[in-house]
Design an enzyme around this catalytic site. Structure first.
Site, PDB file in Angstrom:
ATOM      1  N   THR A 173       3.112   3.012  18.757  1.00 16.09           N
ATOM      2  CA  THR A 173       2.613   4.397  18.849  1.00 16.09           C
ATOM      3  C   THR A 173       2.097   4.891  17.498  1.00 16.09           C
ATOM      4  O   THR A 173       2.568   4.475  16.436  1.00 16.09           O
ATOM      5  CB  THR A 173       3.733   5.358  19.305  1.00 16.09           C
ATOM      6  OG1 THR A 173       4.870   5.167  18.448  1.00 16.09           O
ATOM      7  CG2 THR A 173       4.119   5.124  20.745  1.00 16.09           C
ATOM      8  N   LYS A 203     -15.308  -1.802  19.997  1.00 20.43           N
ATOM      9  CA  LYS A 203     -15.072  -2.808  21.045  1.00 20.43           C
ATOM     10  C   LYS A 203     -15.509  -2.274  22.411  1.00 20.43           C
ATOM     11  O   LYS A 203     -16.112  -2.999  23.197  1.00 20.43           O
ATOM     12  CB  LYS A 203     -13.586  -3.201  21.071  1.00 20.43           C
ATOM     13  CG  LYS A 203     -13.176  -4.006  19.836  1.00 20.43           C
ATOM     14  CD  LYS A 203     -11.680  -4.322  19.847  1.00 20.43           C
ATOM     15  CE  LYS A 203     -11.240  -4.990  18.556  1.00 20.43           C
ATOM     16  NZ  LYS A 203      -9.820  -5.352  18.529  1.00 20.43           N
ATOM     17  N   TYR A 207       0.847  -1.195   0.000  1.00 19.20           N
ATOM     18  CA  TYR A 207       0.000   0.000   0.000  1.00 19.20           C
ATOM     19  C   TYR A 207       0.889   1.255   0.000  1.00 19.20           C
ATOM     20  O   TYR A 207       0.668   2.204  -0.756  1.00 19.20           O
ATOM     21  CB  TYR A 207      -0.905  -0.046   1.232  1.00 19.20           C
ATOM     22  CG  TYR A 207      -1.662   1.219   1.543  1.00 19.20           C
ATOM     23  CD1 TYR A 207      -2.801   1.580   0.820  1.00 19.20           C
ATOM     24  CD2 TYR A 207      -1.244   2.074   2.580  1.00 19.20           C
ATOM     25  CE1 TYR A 207      -3.500   2.745   1.121  1.00 19.20           C
ATOM     26  CE2 TYR A 207      -1.937   3.232   2.882  1.00 19.20           C
ATOM     27  CZ  TYR A 207      -3.065   3.561   2.156  1.00 19.20           C
ATOM     28  OH  TYR A 207      -3.745   4.710   2.455  1.00 19.20           O
TER      29      TYR A 207
HETATM   30  P1  NAD Z   1     -12.250   5.015   1.970  1.00 18.63           P
HETATM   31  O1  NAD Z   1     -11.926   3.565   1.717  1.00 18.63           O
HETATM   32  O2  NAD Z   1     -13.373   5.336   2.896  1.00 18.63           O
HETATM   33  O3  NAD Z   1     -12.507   5.766   0.600  1.00 18.63           O
HETATM   34  C1  NAD Z   1     -11.938   5.369  -0.613  1.00 18.63           C
HETATM   35  C2  NAD Z   1     -13.066   5.290  -1.617  1.00 18.63           C
HETATM   36  O4  NAD Z   1     -12.504   4.905  -2.876  1.00 18.63           O
HETATM   37  C3  NAD Z   1     -14.127   4.233  -1.264  1.00 18.63           C
HETATM   38  O5  NAD Z   1     -15.406   4.816  -1.154  1.00 18.63           O
HETATM   39  C4  NAD Z   1     -14.057   3.256  -2.434  1.00 18.63           C
HETATM   40  O6  NAD Z   1     -15.329   2.723  -2.809  1.00 18.63           O
HETATM   41  C5  NAD Z   1     -13.483   4.138  -3.536  1.00 18.63           C
HETATM   42  N1  NAD Z   1     -12.909   3.327  -4.588  1.00 18.63           N
HETATM   43  C6  NAD Z   1     -12.061   2.280  -4.448  1.00 18.63           C
HETATM   44  N2  NAD Z   1     -11.807   1.735  -5.636  1.00 18.63           N
HETATM   45  C7  NAD Z   1     -12.503   2.458  -6.547  1.00 18.63           C
HETATM   46  C8  NAD Z   1     -12.651   2.359  -7.947  1.00 18.63           C
HETATM   47  N3  NAD Z   1     -12.028   1.413  -8.651  1.00 18.63           N
HETATM   48  N4  NAD Z   1     -13.450   3.256  -8.570  1.00 18.63           N
HETATM   49  C9  NAD Z   1     -14.110   4.218  -7.858  1.00 18.63           C
HETATM   50  N5  NAD Z   1     -14.001   4.352  -6.530  1.00 18.63           N
HETATM   51  C10 NAD Z   1     -13.212   3.472  -5.882  1.00 18.63           C
HETATM   52  O7  NAD Z   1     -10.886   5.679   2.473  1.00 18.63           O
HETATM   53  P2  NAD Z   1     -10.638   7.101   3.150  1.00 18.63           P
HETATM   54  O8  NAD Z   1     -10.267   6.844   4.564  1.00 18.63           O
HETATM   55  O9  NAD Z   1     -11.729   8.035   2.831  1.00 18.63           O
HETATM   56  O10 NAD Z   1      -9.288   7.538   2.395  1.00 18.63           O
HETATM   57  C11 NAD Z   1      -9.293   8.409   1.272  1.00 18.63           C
HETATM   58  C12 NAD Z   1      -7.889   8.495   0.696  1.00 18.63           C
HETATM   59  O11 NAD Z   1      -6.971   8.938   1.702  1.00 18.63           O
HETATM   60  C13 NAD Z   1      -7.345   7.159   0.195  1.00 18.63           C
HETATM   61  O12 NAD Z   1      -6.593   7.386  -0.964  1.00 18.63           O
HETATM   62  C14 NAD Z   1      -6.442   6.704   1.310  1.00 18.63           C
HETATM   63  O13 NAD Z   1      -5.433   5.839   0.848  1.00 18.63           O
HETATM   64  C15 NAD Z   1      -5.892   8.025   1.809  1.00 18.63           C
HETATM   65  N6  NAD Z   1      -5.457   7.929   3.202  1.00 18.63           N
HETATM   66  C16 NAD Z   1      -6.375   7.769   4.188  1.00 18.63           C
HETATM   67  C17 NAD Z   1      -5.944   7.662   5.497  1.00 18.63           C
HETATM   68  C18 NAD Z   1      -6.938   7.494   6.625  1.00 18.63           C
HETATM   69  O14 NAD Z   1      -6.494   7.423   7.773  1.00 18.63           O
HETATM   70  N7  NAD Z   1      -8.236   7.419   6.382  1.00 18.63           N
HETATM   71  C19 NAD Z   1      -4.577   7.718   5.810  1.00 18.63           C
HETATM   72  C20 NAD Z   1      -3.661   7.872   4.768  1.00 18.63           C
HETATM   73  C21 NAD Z   1      -4.115   7.999   3.469  1.00 18.63           C
END
Ligand code: NAD
Length: 323
Positions: free
Chosen positions: A221, A202, A151
């Site tokens: 952490t 939980k 990832y």
């Molecule tokens: P999330 O999984 O809730 O949202 C990602 C969305 O992408 C989902 O709704 C999913 O259906 C959509 N998706 C996946 N494959 C797809 C496709 N082929 N076509 C169309 N849509 C598609 O995740 P999030 O927490 O909202 O994260 C958003 C972004 O931020 C992501 O790129 C994630 O990697 C990045 N990110 C999030 C965090 C966190 O803590 N939430 C931390 C670091 C990075």
């Protein structure tokens, strides 16, 4: 003039909160995702159900000029999803395909204004995150690269992809490395949930004096950033001339054991922590906000416990609804 915005991943946790913010700011918003938001009604002006791995679908999205595009779509989840190794091929293929399509089709259409890309703290090298009390996550420490998950490698590749389009084609890009974003209306069950939501669930499910399971010894952490603060940082970055990559996170580092006890305190329950084997990720991680403070004068406003209290109330209501 109304601002036109495309939000990719608008059905997800951060995407659905961002759409809400952009609408409040008066933008016209087209959202796209494989699914509608799970917990909130979408407020996007148009919501396209579509697979961003399909270049034809992505091509059609750019039928008008977008002042801003936010690319949040990714195949992702918490430690139980990205650190087991079982989903590596899908994570790399799906997320890389999405990023290639969203950027390439936008460039070819001539309708792409500025684009935001959501990278992650997971790009940072494992060798700098072995000491739980002293992790190093400054932006310039990303290389020599050694993320601990596929990832993270995909995120690093895509950062470079966005930077290449900026360099070769003059596309204005903004890149943030998110550090553990949490809050209401995020995934809280099913295997893709992250530590704050999982621990809220939980604690909500156990009785006063009960026991909850923690993966590992709980001394690893992390820092956690509340969703509203994250959106503030994203909007500030997008409105600035600073390209990034830049950390968007909190510097309030806690152990997972401390996080669990903070939630228990909010719930007014005494809980015992039972440590079990589980996927863990790096030993220590904390956001380093020196660069974002310097460039954007941004920092989170509220302590972790404030966001946890709001998140716990929401997860508890979800748990009770399912009873
Ligand atoms: P999330 O999984 O809730 O949202 C990602 C969305 O992408 C989902 O709704 C999913 O259906 C959509 N998706 C996946 N494959 C797809 C496709 N082929 N076509 C169309 N849509 C598609 O995740 P999030 O927490 O909202 O994260 C958003 C972004 O931020 C992501 O790129 C994630 O990697 C990045 N990110 C999030 C965090 C966190 O803590 N939430 C931390 C670091 C990075």
């Amino acid at each position: 003039m109304t601002k036109n915005v495309l939000v990719c991943g608008a059905g997800g946790f951060i995407g659905s909160h961002l759409v809400q913010r952009l609408k409040n700011e008066g933008a016209w918003v087209r959202g796209v995702d494989l699914k509608y938001p799970e917990y909130s009604r979408t407020v996007a002006d148009e919501f396209v159900i579509g697979d961003l791995r399909d270049q034809e679908i992505v091509h059609k999205l750019y039928d008008r000029r977008f002042d801003e595009v936010y690319q949040l779509a990714a195949d992702m989840g918490g430690a139980g999803y990205i650190f087991t190794g079982e989903h590596d091929a899908d994570v790399m293929h799906n997320s890389a395909s999405i990023n290639l399509n969203v950027l390439h089709c936008g460039h070819k259409s001539g309708n792409l204004g500025k684009i935001f890309y959501s990278s992650s703290a997971c790009i940072y090298p494992e060798y700098n995150q072995l000491d739980p009390q002293n992790p190093k996550c400054s932006e310039d420490s990303a290389y020599p690269a050694a993320p601990d998950s596929e990832y993270g490698w995909e995120k690093l590749f895509s950062e470079r992809l966005y930077l290449s389009y900026a360099r070769n084609y003059g596309i204005p890009v903004r890149i943030a490395r998110f550090h553990n974003i949490f809050g209401p209306e995020g995934t809280w069950k099913g295997g893709k949930e992250k530590a704050p939501a999982a621990l809220c669930r939980k604690v909500a499910e156990t009785t006063d004096g009960g026991e909850i399971e923690i993966w590992g010894d709980g001394e690893q952490t992390r820092s956690f950033l509340y969703i509203d603060e994250c959106i503030n940082g994203v909007r500030k970055l997008m409105d600035s001339n600073f390209q990034g990559p830049v950390n968007i996170g909190s510097e309030e580092m806690v152990t997972i054991n401390q996080l669990a006890q903070m939630i228990a305190k909010i719930a007014e329950k005494m809980v015992t922590l039972k440590h079990i084997e589980g996927p863990l990720g790096v030993r220590g991680r904390n956001s380093d906000n020196r660069l974002i403070r310097q460039e954007l004068n941004w920092a989170p406003d509220a302590p972790l416990t404030d966001g946890l209290a709001k998140t716990y109330l929401w997860v508890k209501s979800q748990v009770e609804e399912l009873k």
